[in-house]
Design a protein around this motif. Structure first.
Motif, mmCIF file in Angstrom:
data_model
loop_
_atom_site.group_PDB
_atom_site.id
_atom_site.type_symbol
_atom_site.label_atom_id
_atom_site.label_comp_id
_atom_site.label_asym_id
_atom_site.label_seq_id
_atom_site.Cartn_x
_atom_site.Cartn_y
_atom_site.Cartn_z
ATOM 1 N N ILE A 1 42.245 42.825 35.249
ATOM 2 C CA ILE A 1 41.071 42.149 34.685
ATOM 3 C C ILE A 1 40.259 43.147 33.869
ATOM 4 O O ILE A 1 39.761 44.146 34.400
ATOM 5 N N GLY A 2 40.157 42.887 32.571
ATOM 6 C CA GLY A 2 39.315 43.683 31.698
ATOM 7 C C GLY A 2 38.224 42.795 31.109
ATOM 8 O O GLY A 2 37.909 41.731 31.667
ATOM 9 N N PRO A 3 37.649 43.172 29.990
ATOM 10 C CA PRO A 3 36.619 42.341 29.369
ATOM 11 C C PRO A 3 37.089 40.920 29.061
ATOM 12 O O PRO A 3 36.341 39.961 29.251
ATOM 13 N N VAL A 4 38.333 40.776 28.600
ATOM 14 C CA VAL A 4 38.844 39.434 28.286
ATOM 15 C C VAL A 4 38.964 38.598 29.552
ATOM 16 O O VAL A 4 38.497 37.456 29.622
ATOM 17 N N GLY A 5 39.583 39.157 30.587
ATOM 18 C CA GLY A 5 39.772 38.413 31.821
ATOM 19 C C GLY A 5 38.469 38.058 32.509
ATOM 20 O O GLY A 5 38.299 36.931 33.017
ATOM 21 N N SER A 6 37.524 38.997 32.535
ATOM 22 C CA SER A 6 36.232 38.689 33.156
ATOM 23 C C SER A 6 35.497 37.618 32.358
ATOM 24 O O SER A 6 34.801 36.768 32.915
ATOM 25 N N GLY A 7 35.686 37.653 31.028
ATOM 26 C CA GLY A 7 35.082 36.619 30.188
ATOM 27 C C GLY A 7 35.659 35.246 30.472
ATOM 28 O O GLY A 7 34.933 34.249 30.515
ATOM 29 N N ILE A 8 36.980 35.179 30.668
ATOM 30 C CA ILE A 8 37.622 33.901 31.000
ATOM 31 C C ILE A 8 37.066 33.366 32.310
ATOM 32 O O ILE A 8 36.733 32.183 32.427
ATOM 33 N N PHE A 9 36.962 34.234 33.312
ATOM 34 C CA PHE A 9 36.424 33.793 34.603
ATOM 35 C C PHE A 9 35.005 33.260 34.444
ATOM 36 O O PHE A 9 34.675 32.172 34.928
ATOM 37 N N SER B 1 23.017 39.073 38.385
ATOM 38 C CA SER B 1 23.225 39.735 37.102
ATOM 39 C C SER B 1 24.609 39.397 36.542
ATOM 40 O O SER B 1 25.626 39.839 37.107
ATOM 41 N N PRO B 2 24.683 38.661 35.439
ATOM 42 C CA PRO B 2 25.994 38.378 34.831
ATOM 43 C C PRO B 2 26.727 39.645 34.421
ATOM 44 O O PRO B 2 27.955 39.725 34.541
ATOM 45 N N GLU B 3 25.988 40.648 33.940
ATOM 46 C CA GLU B 3 26.622 41.892 33.523
ATOM 47 C C GLU B 3 27.263 42.591 34.714
ATOM 48 O O GLU B 3 28.395 43.087 34.624
ATOM 49 N N ARG B 4 26.554 42.626 35.841
ATOM 50 C CA ARG B 4 27.105 43.249 37.043
ATOM 51 C C ARG B 4 28.302 42.453 37.564
ATOM 52 O O ARG B 4 29.285 43.042 38.027
ATOM 53 N N MET B 5 28.234 41.132 37.455
ATOM 54 C CA MET B 5 29.357 40.310 37.892
ATOM 55 C C MET B 5 30.613 40.643 37.096
ATOM 56 O O MET B 5 31.707 40.778 37.653
ATOM 57 N N ARG B 6 30.460 40.804 35.794
ATOM 58 C CA ARG B 6 31.609 41.139 34.959
ATOM 59 C C ARG B 6 32.147 42.533 35.298
ATOM 60 O O ARG B 6 33.354 42.756 35.288
ATOM 61 N N GLU B 7 31.250 43.457 35.605
ATOM 62 C CA GLU B 7 31.688 44.797 36.009
ATOM 63 C C GLU B 7 32.509 44.731 37.293
ATOM 64 O O GLU B 7 33.558 45.379 37.413
ATOM 65 N N LEU B 8 32.042 43.944 38.254
ATOM 66 C CA LEU B 8 32.758 43.829 39.524
ATOM 67 C C LEU B 8 34.104 43.143 39.343
ATOM 68 O O LEU B 8 35.107 43.558 39.937
ATOM 69 N N LEU B 9 34.148 42.117 38.515
ATOM 70 C CA LEU B 9 35.416 41.444 38.244
ATOM 71 C C LEU B 9 36.426 42.412 37.646
ATOM 72 O O LEU B 9 37.626 42.343 37.933
ATOM 73 N N GLN B 10 35.934 43.342 36.830
ATOM 74 C CA GLN B 10 36.836 44.280 36.164
ATOM 75 C C GLN B 10 37.349 45.381 37.084
ATOM 76 O O GLN B 10 38.175 46.199 36.680
ATOM 77 N N GLU B 11 36.903 45.373 38.339
ATOM 78 C CA GLU B 11 37.509 46.259 39.324
ATOM 79 C C GLU B 11 38.830 45.706 39.843
ATOM 80 O O GLU B 11 39.615 46.425 40.459
ATOM 81 N N VAL B 12 39.079 44.429 39.595
ATOM 82 C CA VAL B 12 40.333 43.792 40.000
ATOM 83 C C VAL B 12 41.430 44.206 39.022
ATOM 84 O O VAL B 12 41.225 44.146 37.804
ATOM 85 N N PRO B 13 42.597 44.646 39.510
ATOM 86 C CA PRO B 13 43.678 45.059 38.609
ATOM 87 C C PRO B 13 44.008 44.000 37.561
ATOM 88 O O PRO B 13 44.077 42.813 37.875
#
Length: 203
Positions: free
Chosen positions: A137-145, A123-135
């Motif tokens: 990293i918000g929507p912009v940072g998860s999008g870059i990744f 799930s790309p959406e779940r992946m972005r949610e998990l990435l945003q648990e990293v200090p």
């Protein structure tokens, strides 16, 4: 200008991914994936992209290429590396975020972001949610990744953020992710997405 000519000019002028500019040779392995996350953290502040990529290269030259080496490094070493790259306004808070993020990644995914991918279960959406648990990293940072990682992880394709789609529309290219994905092979999607973002930043 035809779509083909516009695309060729865009890729010729701006078609270098941010990961490549930061000296990251992306592979589906823990070290380059972690380096991409570091780049996403650095790009998540109000700072120019070229300074963020310079800072990433400086951190990697300091041998901070894995979550384990980052977590084992003292805070001042990270601050100094960021300062050498002129990443100064946010150097102290970013050093703290990088240390806390490395510790989280070691604790949660044993230093391997492929485990984060497994946890997201396609799930790309779940992946972005998990990435945003990293200090930091918000929507912009998860999008870059995700924009850069889509060349490795097919479930992320096609990934174009709002800035890239807006630039595509201004250039007369398809303004949907699926439409843009038809213009290049899958492994070229990160280059196209980055080129559009760079093009948008020029205007």
């Amino acid at each position: 200008m035809s779509t083909h000519d516009t695309l060729a000019e865009l890729l010729s002028e701006h078609g270098r991914s941010y990961a490549d500019e930061a000296g990251i040779t992306l592979r589906d392995n823990p070290s380059p994936l972690y380096q991409l996350l570091v780049l996403a953290v650095l790009c998540s502040t109000r700072i120019k992209a070229d300074i963020a990529t310079d800072a990433a290269r400086e951190l990697f030259r300091t041998r901070l290429r894995t979550a384990r080496t980052m977590a084992a490094t003292d805070w001042q070493t990270i601050v100094d590396a960021l300062g050498r790259a002129h990443y100064r306004r946010y150097d102290e808070s970013t050093a703290t975020a990088l240390l806390e993020g490395a510790e989280l990644i070691l604790r949660r995914w044993r230093g391997d972001l492929r485990r984060l991918r497994d946890e997201a279960d396609g799930s790309p959406e779940r992946m972005r949610e998990l990435l945003q648990e990293v200090p930091r990293i918000g929507p912009v940072g998860s999008g870059i990744f995700c924009r850069e990682a889509q060349g490795l992880w097919p479930e992320l394709r096609p990934f174009f953020d709002d800035r890239a789609l807006e630039a595509a529309s201004e250039l007369g290219l398809p303004s949907t992710a699926k439409g843009l994905a038809r213009l290049v092979p899958p492994d070229e999607l990160p280059r196209l997405a980055s080129a559009l973002v760079r093009s948008g930043l020029k205007h």
